[in-house]
Design an enzyme around this catalytic site. Sequence first.
Site, PDB file in Angstrom:
ATOM      1  CG  ASP A 116      -8.801  -3.505 -23.589  1.00  0.00           C
ATOM      2  OD1 ASP A 116     -10.030  -3.553 -23.419  1.00  0.00           O
ATOM      3  OD2 ASP A 116      -7.908  -4.005 -23.021  1.00  0.00           O
TER       4      ASP A 116
ATOM      5  CD  GLU B 177       0.492  -5.801  10.564  1.00  0.00           C
ATOM      6  OE1 GLU B 177       0.368  -4.802   9.881  1.00  0.00           O
ATOM      7  OE2 GLU B 177      -0.228  -6.843  10.798  1.00  0.00           O
TER       8      GLU B 177
ATOM      9  NE  ARG C 207      -6.577  -6.850 -20.491  1.00  0.00           N
ATOM     10  CZ  ARG C 207      -7.575  -7.376 -21.347  1.00  0.00           C
ATOM     11  NH1 ARG C 207      -8.064  -8.557 -21.127  1.00  0.00           N
ATOM     12  NH2 ARG C 207      -8.295  -6.543 -21.947  1.00  0.00           N
TER      13      ARG C 207
ATOM     14  N   PRO D 193       0.789  -1.178   0.064  1.00  0.00           N
ATOM     15  CG  PRO D 193      -0.718  -1.389   1.852  1.00  0.00           C
ATOM     16  CD  PRO D 193       0.809  -2.172   1.170  1.00  0.00           C
TER      17      PRO D 193
HETATM   18  C1  4H7 Z   1       3.337  -5.038   2.131  1.00  0.00           C
HETATM   19  C2  4H7 Z   1       3.070  -4.527   3.519  1.00  0.00           C
HETATM   20  C3  4H7 Z   1      -0.794  -4.130  -1.434  1.00  0.00           C
HETATM   21  C4  4H7 Z   1       2.087  -5.735   1.687  1.00  0.00           C
HETATM   22  C5  4H7 Z   1       2.232  -4.464   4.168  1.00  0.00           C
HETATM   23  C6  4H7 Z   1      -0.630  -5.117  -0.365  1.00  0.00           C
HETATM   24  C7  4H7 Z   1      -2.881  -3.459  -0.294  1.00  0.00           C
HETATM   25  C8  4H7 Z   1      -1.886  -3.572  -1.521  1.00  0.00           C
HETATM   26  C9  4H7 Z   1       1.168  -5.872   2.418  1.00  0.00           C
HETATM   27  C10 4H7 Z   1       1.042  -5.156   3.764  1.00  0.00           C
HETATM   28  C11 4H7 Z   1      -1.247  -5.323   0.706  1.00  0.00           C
HETATM   29  C12 4H7 Z   1      -2.331  -2.721  -2.639  1.00  0.00           C
HETATM   30  C13 4H7 Z   1      -0.127  -6.328   5.509  1.00  0.00           C
HETATM   31  C14 4H7 Z   1      -0.570  -4.118   4.931  1.00  0.00           C
HETATM   32  C15 4H7 Z   1      -1.425  -6.563   6.177  1.00  0.00           C
HETATM   33  C16 4H7 Z   1      -1.811  -4.289   5.417  1.00  0.00           C
HETATM   34  C17 4H7 Z   1      -3.257  -5.372   7.072  1.00  0.00           C
HETATM   35  C18 4H7 Z   1      -0.023  -6.874   2.094  1.00  0.00           C
HETATM   36  N1  4H7 Z   1      -2.370  -4.421   0.748  1.00  0.00           N
HETATM   37  N2  4H7 Z   1      -0.032  -5.245   4.626  1.00  0.00           N
HETATM   38  N3  4H7 Z   1      -1.931  -5.220   6.609  1.00  0.00           N
HETATM   39  N4  4H7 Z   1      -3.079  -1.597  -2.383  1.00  0.00           N
HETATM   40  N5  4H7 Z   1      -1.227  -5.927   1.725  1.00  0.00           N
HETATM   41  O1  4H7 Z   1      -1.688  -2.764  -3.525  1.00  0.00           O
END
Ligand code: 4H7
Length: 244
Positions: free
Chosen positions: A167, A114, A152, A87
């Site tokens: 597309d 995490e 794709r 994220p």
């Molecule tokens: C790396 C670090 C990608 C991967 C933290 C991965 C959303 C996306 C993750 C986390 C992802 C995206 C661990 C953060 C679990 C949240 C509850 C895996 N989430 N997590 N936590 N938006 N989660 O591309």
Amino acid sequence: MQIGIISLFPEIFSALDYGVIGRAIDEQKVVLHYFNPRDYSTDKHQRVDDRPYGGGAGMVMQVQPIQAAITCAKACLPTAPVIYLTPQGRVLQQDTVQLLSKQPSLIFLNGRYEGVDERLIAAEVDVECSIGDYVLSGGEFANLVLIDAITRCLPGVLGHADSAVNDSFTGDRLDYPHYTRPAIINGMPVPAVLTSGDHQAIARWRLKQALGRTWQRRPELLSKQSLSFEERLLLDEFIDECEE
Ligand code: 4H7
């Protein structure tokens, strides 16, 4: 394209075995190589996580098993950039997907718990990517989305019918509406132009709908300067008809 996948749950990627992506895998237009950090853990219980420094809830992925898995993936795919799905990464758009699809090989790192120890990111990761501003339990579903979008774009993956050029959403415009038989459903007829047989009129109608819907739903995608004279005309028609 060769893709290395570093994941504690490689089974999740069987979701790619269907439809156009499944065929691309069968035809080896895309080849997936799995590296499970658990198989590389030197811990006697094969542990891959540990408690966070500083305390708090949740666990952090250990460096040792991931680093060993990445070393193996790099031996298999020596020139591949390492992409971490998180994220915290740069939010993906279609233009980046197209750029990634031109690489001969890619390695994806999938976080659980995490996430991974920050020093592993510093040492091994080339790019941090996000698929959008929402939270997932692991990187795998984001990785599936990205592999689908990239595959794709590979030559010969899409047939003429839904070719990538055809597309409708190439990143700057929404799709026009689609209809199939029967001609009337719940009292709603198909737009008459689509059964007229006038291919030029149909193309104009579809372009007008695509522009109009983009204007209504995603106005930030429309930079009016880049519209051709005909597109500008069609969008103005659409807007006029809305105001009637
Ligand atoms: C790396 C670090 C990608 C991967 C933290 C991965 C959303 C996306 C993750 C986390 C992802 C995206 C661990 C953060 C679990 C949240 C509850 C895996 N989430 N997590 N936590 N938006 N989660 O591309």
